[in-house]
Write a protein that holds these residues in place. Sequence first.
Motif, mmCIF file in Angstrom:
data_model
loop_
_atom_site.group_PDB
_atom_site.id
_atom_site.type_symbol
_atom_site.label_atom_id
_atom_site.label_comp_id
_atom_site.label_asym_id
_atom_site.label_seq_id
_atom_site.Cartn_x
_atom_site.Cartn_y
_atom_site.Cartn_z
ATOM 1 N N VAL A 23 36.674 43.878 45.857
ATOM 2 C CA VAL A 23 37.604 44.992 46.070
ATOM 3 C C VAL A 23 38.679 44.981 44.993
ATOM 4 O O VAL A 23 39.002 46.028 44.408
ATOM 5 C CB VAL A 23 38.229 44.926 47.485
ATOM 6 C CG1 VAL A 23 39.315 45.963 47.645
ATOM 7 C CG2 VAL A 23 37.158 45.084 48.539
ATOM 8 N N LEU A 24 39.231 43.817 44.714
ATOM 9 C CA LEU A 24 40.236 43.705 43.645
ATOM 10 C C LEU A 24 39.634 44.044 42.284
ATOM 11 O O LEU A 24 40.277 44.681 41.455
ATOM 12 C CB LEU A 24 40.850 42.311 43.627
ATOM 13 C CG LEU A 24 41.769 41.963 44.795
ATOM 14 C CD1 LEU A 24 42.235 40.518 44.695
ATOM 15 C CD2 LEU A 24 42.944 42.903 44.842
ATOM 16 N N GLY A 25 38.392 43.628 42.071
ATOM 17 C CA GLY A 25 37.715 43.960 40.820
ATOM 18 C C GLY A 25 37.535 45.458 40.662
ATOM 19 O O GLY A 25 37.791 46.021 39.590
ATOM 20 N N PHE A 26 37.090 46.122 41.737
ATOM 21 C CA PHE A 26 36.926 47.578 41.671
ATOM 22 C C PHE A 26 38.254 48.263 41.431
ATOM 23 O O PHE A 26 38.351 49.183 40.600
ATOM 24 C CB PHE A 26 36.287 48.119 42.956
ATOM 25 C CG PHE A 26 36.277 49.618 42.999
ATOM 26 C CD1 PHE A 26 35.375 50.332 42.236
ATOM 27 C CD2 PHE A 26 37.194 50.313 43.766
ATOM 28 C CE1 PHE A 26 35.376 51.715 42.251
ATOM 29 C CE2 PHE A 26 37.208 51.695 43.790
ATOM 30 C CZ PHE A 26 36.288 52.398 43.028
ATOM 31 N N LEU A 27 39.290 47.860 42.146
ATOM 32 C CA LEU A 27 40.610 48.475 41.955
ATOM 33 C C LEU A 27 41.120 48.266 40.535
ATOM 34 O O LEU A 27 41.699 49.178 39.941
ATOM 35 C CB LEU A 27 41.603 47.923 42.979
ATOM 36 C CG LEU A 27 41.371 48.369 44.422
ATOM 37 C CD1 LEU A 27 42.354 47.689 45.356
ATOM 38 C CD2 LEU A 27 41.460 49.877 44.543
ATOM 39 N N PHE A 65 40.426 52.326 34.192
ATOM 40 C CA PHE A 65 39.677 53.520 33.807
ATOM 41 C C PHE A 65 40.586 54.745 33.795
ATOM 42 O O PHE A 65 40.552 55.545 32.855
ATOM 43 C CB PHE A 65 38.504 53.724 34.762
ATOM 44 C CG PHE A 65 37.753 54.995 34.524
ATOM 45 C CD1 PHE A 65 36.856 55.096 33.477
ATOM 46 C CD2 PHE A 65 37.949 56.092 35.342
ATOM 47 C CE1 PHE A 65 36.165 56.268 33.249
ATOM 48 C CE2 PHE A 65 37.259 57.270 35.120
ATOM 49 C CZ PHE A 65 36.367 57.359 34.073
ATOM 50 N N LEU A 66 41.395 54.893 34.823
ATOM 51 C CA LEU A 66 42.291 56.045 34.885
ATOM 52 C C LEU A 66 43.382 55.975 33.819
ATOM 53 O O LEU A 66 43.783 57.008 33.274
ATOM 54 C CB LEU A 66 42.894 56.169 36.280
ATOM 55 C CG LEU A 66 41.876 56.527 37.375
ATOM 56 C CD1 LEU A 66 42.524 56.473 38.746
ATOM 57 C CD2 LEU A 66 41.247 57.876 37.116
ATOM 58 N N ILE A 67 43.840 54.784 33.486
ATOM 59 C CA ILE A 67 44.837 54.636 32.419
ATOM 60 C C ILE A 67 44.224 55.003 31.064
ATOM 61 O O ILE A 67 44.802 55.756 30.288
ATOM 62 C CB ILE A 67 45.417 53.207 32.395
ATOM 63 C CG1 ILE A 67 46.314 52.987 33.610
ATOM 64 C CG2 ILE A 67 46.184 52.952 31.101
ATOM 65 C CD1 ILE A 67 46.766 51.544 33.796
ATOM 66 N N VAL A 68 43.033 54.475 30.806
ATOM 67 C CA VAL A 68 42.369 54.746 29.524
ATOM 68 C C VAL A 68 42.064 56.232 29.365
ATOM 69 O O VAL A 68 42.158 56.783 28.268
ATOM 70 C CB VAL A 68 41.082 53.894 29.405
ATOM 71 C CG1 VAL A 68 40.215 54.358 28.258
ATOM 72 C CG2 VAL A 68 41.429 52.429 29.251
ATOM 73 N N ASN A 97 29.850 56.050 41.177
ATOM 74 C CA ASN A 97 28.693 55.466 40.494
ATOM 75 C C ASN A 97 28.938 54.014 40.129
ATOM 76 O O ASN A 97 28.005 53.208 40.131
ATOM 77 C CB ASN A 97 28.338 56.283 39.256
ATOM 78 C CG ASN A 97 27.632 57.559 39.603
ATOM 79 O OD1 ASN A 97 26.923 57.630 40.596
ATOM 80 N ND2 ASN A 97 27.826 58.581 38.787
ATOM 81 N N LEU A 98 30.171 53.667 39.813
ATOM 82 C CA LEU A 98 30.510 52.268 39.544
ATOM 83 C C LEU A 98 30.249 51.416 40.787
ATOM 84 O O LEU A 98 29.662 50.340 40.689
ATOM 85 C CB LEU A 98 31.981 52.163 39.113
ATOM 86 C CG LEU A 98 32.562 50.751 39.024
ATOM 87 C CD1 LEU A 98 31.866 49.943 37.957
ATOM 88 C CD2 LEU A 98 34.051 50.821 38.788
#
Length: 137
Positions: free
Chosen positions: A7-11, A17-20, A95-96
Amino acid sequence: MRRVAPVLGFLTFAILFLIVNRGAYEGYFHGDELDNIQWTRYLGARDWASGFLSPRYYRQNFRPVGHFYFNLMGRAAGLDFRWYVFSIHALHLVNLLLLWRLLRLRLYFGSWPAAAGCLFFTFDMGALDALWTPVYV
């Protein structure tokens, strides 16, 4: 801890991803996108159903799934470009999650190799246009 780490990895991946890709939210529509938003309003349920169920190629380049997306987003978000990009990003993050489950539960990858595969999928620069431009849906 074994349940918290994924869960921490996904977050972490989602936030990075959203920052990039934060610049995508400052984009704007192109001609094809505006055309698709406009003309898909005139299709009815019968058109969508026959398009989804038929395997034939349409000479007028009708793509039922992509055009249905434009129909729904045109009704829900109007011409607010940010919602179109957000929906694409949300789909990418779903999808991730599916990729993580595939690598871990079906292919039996370890945590680190699965995370590496997810990292390459999430931040693939070859998919940059598809993640910034709604017409690629």
